[in-house]
Write a protein that holds these residues in place. Sequence first.
Motif, short mmCIF file in Angstrom:
data_model
loop_
_atom_site.label_atom_id
_atom_site.label_comp_id
_atom_site.label_asym_id
_atom_site.label_seq_id
_atom_site.Cartn_x
_atom_site.Cartn_y
_atom_site.Cartn_z
N ARG A 87 4.80 43.31 54.08
CA ARG A 87 6.03 42.40 54.04
C ARG A 87 6.37 41.65 52.77
NH1 ARG A 87 5.84 38.50 58.37
NH2 ARG A 87 7.81 38.54 59.02
N ARG A 92 11.75 36.27 52.28
CA ARG A 92 11.98 35.73 53.40
C ARG A 92 11.97 34.10 53.16
NH1 ARG A 92 9.81 39.96 55.76
NH2 ARG A 92 10.31 40.87 57.64
N ARG A 140 7.07 47.18 50.78
CA ARG A 140 7.43 45.90 50.58
C ARG A 140 9.02 45.75 50.13
NH1 ARG A 140 1.88 45.77 48.79
NH2 ARG A 140 2.43 46.16 46.50
N ASP A 143 11.26 46.40 53.10
CA ASP A 143 11.23 45.24 53.97
C ASP A 143 11.85 44.37 53.60
OD1 ASP A 143 10.16 43.51 56.15
OD2 ASP A 143 9.56 42.25 54.23
N THR A 147 15.60 42.93 55.34
CA THR A 147 15.49 41.54 55.57
C THR A 147 16.80 40.70 55.21
OG1 THR A 147 13.32 41.38 55.70
CG2 THR A 147 14.24 39.26 55.19
#
Length: 301
Positions: A87, A92, A140, A143, A147
């Motif tokens: 991740r 994030r 990654r 991800d 996101t």
Amino acid sequence: MRDSKTVLIVGLGDTGLRVARMLRGRYRVVALVRKPGRARFARRLGIEVLRGDLGRPRSLHGIAALAASVHGLRVCHLAPPPSRGRRDVHTRNLLQALDLVPRGSCRLVYVSTSGVYGDCAGDWVDESRPCRPQSDRAVRRMDAESTLLRWGRRRGARVAILRAPGIVSDQRLPLQRLQRGTPALAAAEDVYVNHIHVEDLARAMIAALRRARAGRVFNCVDDAPVRMAGYFDQVARRAGLPLPPRVSRAKAQATLPPVLYSFMRESRRLRNARMKRELGLVLRYPSVDTLLDEVFGPRSG
């Protein structure tokens, strides 16, 4: 709240610096910077600095304040994911800080990797190809893409993804690899690779900030995929260096570091028609030959 032509650059490396130089004077350019030395360097170039570390969410208060105070914020996201895991917590953390941006007012462009497609056995690949990332670093990146696109839909932000392959410039040629005599794959097992010049990548980011529709993904690549070992041969000949020795795939896997060998496991040829059509980008470096002619002079004969 004032409407401002403000660009936030996250990841002030070579590409980010080129974006900053292209926009300086027409936009307010702000950069997230982690190290003090890099911050001083950025300030000397006239770039506003926000100190922070994407791995430490509490250090990103400057981004949160910027997001809350500026209408029409533009974000160039060039920061890599963490080196481990599946991740991208860096992305994030960035989006958590950007959550105060007024709904519908933000534009964000993220530089991902063409590695998200995985091995395509040398096929031609456009953006409709399903993603099947095989390496952890590509997982990654995938991800991060998903996101970002979810956040864009939730916040009404115009998020665009640039899938870039190997980035080249006069400072990014494989000269040290050739000097070390690192082997390349034998012709029968050689893979296709793609490139983009760092200057064209920076120009593509700016074009995407201006023109990309929400949720669009673009292969950001030059016009001329090449065989990997053939590319090394080409650079060696122009630089006057020995050609790399050729080895079988089995021997490469047994003798090369896993990270280096991982780039030899995947083969694809990327199409760039969408980038040209929708972003209006005319490449200054349509092939690696253009760069090599610039560095070493035009080939005779």
